[in-house]
Design a protein around this motif. Sequence first.
Motif, PDB file in Angstrom:
ATOM      1  N   ASP A 103     -21.225   4.212 -18.950  1.00  0.00           N
ATOM      2  CA  ASP A 103     -20.338   4.117 -20.054  1.00  0.00           C
ATOM      3  C   ASP A 103     -19.059   4.274 -19.916  1.00  0.00           C
ATOM      4  OD1 ASP A 103     -23.038   3.949 -21.212  1.00  0.00           O
ATOM      5  OD2 ASP A 103     -23.045   6.128 -21.726  1.00  0.00           O
ATOM      6  N   ALA A 104     -18.634   4.509 -18.948  1.00  0.00           N
ATOM      7  CA  ALA A 104     -16.927   4.592 -18.877  1.00  0.00           C
ATOM      8  C   ALA A 104     -16.435   3.507 -18.475  1.00  0.00           C
ATOM      9  CB  ALA A 104     -16.800   5.809 -17.812  1.00  0.00           C
ATOM     10  N   LYS A 105     -15.055   3.392 -18.340  1.00  0.00           N
ATOM     11  CA  LYS A 105     -14.233   2.166 -17.919  1.00  0.00           C
ATOM     12  C   LYS A 105     -13.260   2.845 -16.549  1.00  0.00           C
ATOM     13  CE  LYS A 105     -14.261  -0.455 -22.314  1.00  0.00           C
ATOM     14  NZ  LYS A 105     -13.210  -0.946 -23.283  1.00  0.00           N
ATOM     15  N   THR A 106     -12.956   4.004 -16.741  1.00  0.00           N
ATOM     16  CA  THR A 106     -12.005   4.449 -15.742  1.00  0.00           C
ATOM     17  C   THR A 106     -12.568   6.167 -15.222  1.00  0.00           C
ATOM     18  OG1 THR A 106     -10.725   5.701 -17.425  1.00  0.00           O
ATOM     19  CG2 THR A 106     -10.021   3.290 -16.634  1.00  0.00           C
ATOM     20  N   PHE A 107     -12.328   6.269 -14.251  1.00  0.00           N
ATOM     21  CA  PHE A 107     -12.690   7.735 -13.599  1.00  0.00           C
ATOM     22  C   PHE A 107     -11.718   7.974 -12.611  1.00  0.00           C
ATOM     23  CE2 PHE A 107     -14.058   4.951  -9.899  1.00  0.00           C
ATOM     24  CZ  PHE A 107     -14.233   5.953  -8.875  1.00  0.00           C
ATOM     25  N   LYS A 108     -11.724   9.141 -12.302  1.00  0.00           N
ATOM     26  CA  LYS A 108     -11.203   9.819 -11.148  1.00  0.00           C
ATOM     27  C   LYS A 108     -12.217  10.949 -10.089  1.00  0.00           C
ATOM     28  CE  LYS A 108      -7.952  13.057 -11.073  1.00  0.00           C
ATOM     29  NZ  LYS A 108      -6.747  13.723 -11.830  1.00  0.00           N
ATOM     30  N   VAL A 109     -12.043  11.340  -9.177  1.00  0.00           N
ATOM     31  CA  VAL A 109     -12.816  12.331  -8.454  1.00  0.00           C
ATOM     32  C   VAL A 109     -11.756  13.401  -8.134  1.00  0.00           C
ATOM     33  CG1 VAL A 109     -14.407  12.698  -6.689  1.00  0.00           C
ATOM     34  CG2 VAL A 109     -14.440  10.385  -7.465  1.00  0.00           C
ATOM     35  N   GLU A 110     -12.115  14.643  -8.230  1.00  0.00           N
ATOM     36  CA  GLU A 110     -11.495  15.832  -7.900  1.00  0.00           C
ATOM     37  C   GLU A 110     -12.361  16.622  -7.005  1.00  0.00           C
ATOM     38  OE1 GLU A 110     -10.325  18.014 -11.455  1.00  0.00           O
ATOM     39  OE2 GLU A 110      -8.714  16.586 -11.519  1.00  0.00           O
ATOM     40  N   ALA A 111     -11.975  17.332  -5.986  1.00  0.00           N
ATOM     41  CA  ALA A 111     -12.756  18.088  -5.104  1.00  0.00           C
ATOM     42  C   ALA A 111     -12.118  19.637  -4.841  1.00  0.00           C
ATOM     43  CB  ALA A 111     -12.822  17.473  -3.919  1.00  0.00           C
ATOM     44  N   LYS A 112     -13.019  20.607  -4.578  1.00  0.00           N
ATOM     45  CA  LYS A 112     -12.443  22.015  -4.433  1.00  0.00           C
ATOM     46  C   LYS A 112     -13.621  22.152  -3.483  1.00  0.00           C
ATOM     47  CE  LYS A 112     -11.482  22.760  -9.414  1.00  0.00           C
ATOM     48  NZ  LYS A 112     -11.535  23.647 -10.570  1.00  0.00           N
ATOM     49  N   ARG A 113     -12.717  22.633  -2.325  1.00  0.00           N
ATOM     50  CA  ARG A 113     -13.532  23.100  -0.914  1.00  0.00           C
ATOM     51  C   ARG A 113     -13.351  24.481  -0.696  1.00  0.00           C
ATOM     52  NH1 ARG A 113     -12.359  21.864   5.156  1.00  0.00           N
ATOM     53  NH2 ARG A 113     -10.235  22.430   4.421  1.00  0.00           N
ATOM     54  N   SER A 114     -14.263  25.432  -1.261  1.00  0.00           N
ATOM     55  CA  SER A 114     -14.109  26.786  -1.012  1.00  0.00           C
ATOM     56  C   SER A 114     -14.408  27.146   0.506  1.00  0.00           C
ATOM     57  CB  SER A 114     -14.948  27.459  -2.102  1.00  0.00           C
ATOM     58  OG  SER A 114     -14.525  27.369  -3.299  1.00  0.00           O
ATOM     59  N   ASP A 115     -15.468  26.317   1.009  1.00  0.00           N
ATOM     60  CA  ASP A 115     -15.825  26.470   2.359  1.00  0.00           C
ATOM     61  C   ASP A 115     -14.755  25.548   3.371  1.00  0.00           C
ATOM     62  OD1 ASP A 115     -17.166  26.770   4.751  1.00  0.00           O
ATOM     63  OD2 ASP A 115     -18.937  25.825   4.036  1.00  0.00           O
ATOM     64  N   LYS A 116     -14.152  26.484   3.864  1.00  0.00           N
ATOM     65  CA  LYS A 116     -13.159  25.663   4.772  1.00  0.00           C
ATOM     66  C   LYS A 116     -13.692  25.227   6.241  1.00  0.00           C
ATOM     67  CE  LYS A 116      -9.882  26.633   1.679  1.00  0.00           C
ATOM     68  NZ  LYS A 116      -9.731  25.408   0.683  1.00  0.00           N
ATOM     69  N   LYS A 117     -15.196  25.533   6.299  1.00  0.00           N
ATOM     70  CA  LYS A 117     -15.758  24.854   7.432  1.00  0.00           C
ATOM     71  C   LYS A 117     -16.354  23.475   7.335  1.00  0.00           C
ATOM     72  CE  LYS A 117     -16.719  29.604   9.328  1.00  0.00           C
ATOM     73  NZ  LYS A 117     -17.850  30.366   9.586  1.00  0.00           N
ATOM     74  N   LEU A 140     -16.265   0.285 -13.356  1.00  0.00           N
ATOM     75  CA  LEU A 140     -15.515   1.250 -13.206  1.00  0.00           C
ATOM     76  C   LEU A 140     -14.028   0.905 -12.474  1.00  0.00           C
ATOM     77  CD1 LEU A 140     -17.611   4.235 -12.646  1.00  0.00           C
ATOM     78  CD2 LEU A 140     -16.284   3.735 -14.563  1.00  0.00           C
ATOM     79  N   ARG A 141     -12.991   1.450 -12.871  1.00  0.00           N
ATOM     80  CA  ARG A 141     -11.750   1.190 -11.896  1.00  0.00           C
ATOM     81  C   ARG A 141     -11.103   2.795 -11.948  1.00  0.00           C
ATOM     82  NH1 ARG A 141      -7.173   1.395 -15.359  1.00  0.00           N
ATOM     83  NH2 ARG A 141      -7.487   0.905 -17.362  1.00  0.00           N
ATOM     84  N   VAL A 142     -10.315   3.072 -10.929  1.00  0.00           N
ATOM     85  CA  VAL A 142      -9.783   4.458 -10.817  1.00  0.00           C
ATOM     86  C   VAL A 142      -8.542   4.463 -11.575  1.00  0.00           C
ATOM     87  CG1 VAL A 142      -8.707   6.125  -9.017  1.00  0.00           C
ATOM     88  CG2 VAL A 142     -10.513   4.357  -8.607  1.00  0.00           C
ATOM     89  N   ASP A 143      -8.493   5.567 -12.419  1.00  0.00           N
ATOM     90  CA  ASP A 143      -7.197   6.012 -13.222  1.00  0.00           C
ATOM     91  C   ASP A 143      -7.203   7.537 -12.965  1.00  0.00           C
ATOM     92  OD1 ASP A 143      -5.283   6.826 -15.097  1.00  0.00           O
ATOM     93  OD2 ASP A 143      -6.075   5.623 -16.705  1.00  0.00           O
ATOM     94  N   VAL A 144      -5.986   7.891 -12.194  1.00  0.00           N
ATOM     95  CA  VAL A 144      -5.946   9.096 -11.967  1.00  0.00           C
ATOM     96  C   VAL A 144      -5.022  10.044 -12.991  1.00  0.00           C
ATOM     97  CG1 VAL A 144      -5.766   8.942  -9.574  1.00  0.00           C
ATOM     98  CG2 VAL A 144      -3.756   8.798 -10.963  1.00  0.00           C
TER      99      VAL A 144
END
Length: 390
Positions: A103-117, A140-144
């Motif tokens: 349903d979206a036209k734009t998106f972005k991905v965010e990441a949180k890495r608590s496990d540093k391994k 989709l296209r990327v929109d940050v």
Amino acid sequence: MKEIILIKNGELALKGLNRNTFEDILVKNMKKKLSDLGSFAFTKGQSTIMVDPVDNDIDLDDAVERLSKVFGIAALSRACVCEKDFAVIKKTAAEYLEEQLEDAKTFKVEAKRSDKKFPLKSPEICRETGGYILSKFHNLRVDVHNPDIIVTVEVRDKYAFVRGNNIKGAGGMPTGTSGRAGILISGGIDSPVAAYMMAKRGIELCAVHFASPPYTSELAEMKVMELLKKVAKYSGVITTYVVPFTQIQEAIRDLCPEEYFTIIMRRIMMMISEKIALNQNCSALITGESVGQVASQTIYALACTDCAVNIPVFRPCIGMDKEEIIAISRKIDTFETSIQPYEDCCTVFTPKHPKTRPHIDDVLKAEKSIENLEALMADAINNAKKVIIR
């Protein structure tokens, strides 16, 4: 797919050594809110509380809706639990959020890495997950900067989570972390808003409503109970006292100068409310008054009202205009109930020309005309009806 609810507790993250106490109260409030939906496990960690449904048939839509009204929650979201394997993570992201991504036209991905391994760093997780999603969803296209959907990947110690956009929570502080206060509740627009605003700061509410039959109807009382039910969706249980006020109002009418009717009535309401509040372990009173809105709400009248009691009086609406108050009442769904045409006792025996600049000495002199006032107040308190609002 196993789903959980992730809770972001916002303001509580700023607390110091007593942060766990605030979080424990928040968890307790969430448990109460979800108690009749089924069993849930609650896990605290890294400014997030994970709400894990133990039963398979739990309605998560209902659970999210209820939790969105719990004070102390800044944001929440449904999330999918998956293995800490990147191939599984990116596939889960595309499948779990398929409907929203379509349903979206734009998106972005965010990441949180608590496990540093974990072998991939946060920028790599974002890049690789984004590329995979683009290969599956050609719309989709990327929109940050302003995306329709934010795909968030969280890699933690034991599992990874994938979720879409956050849902805004009620904010504020968990109810019960800031003590108890008594709210003088009428059937108008302002006092339910004042109750909501103080509950948002962690105050547990006890309510006092004044009824004057036959001048006020049973419908007016029912209207107030409905308003409190709407506030209780946010604040939790509200112990309410309905105080019979007819005799006192008639005594004011018969024995006091007309221009002082309203200010004396307000003072007596405050005195009765203080006695009930102290009996309920409350440390303050709350009203919906706003400076200059009516004759009894000038700074001179408010000063005369305040000196009737010995505990603080909170007025969260004091500097707001009517439109601002109405906007909040619409937000918490009390406006339509408040405007129902059932009058409360504040409209009984309203003077034609109320005193807008009363002097306390004149007010006290007029008030002393009611010789048996203490007995009348004691009788009203003894005959108050107790109602538990949930």
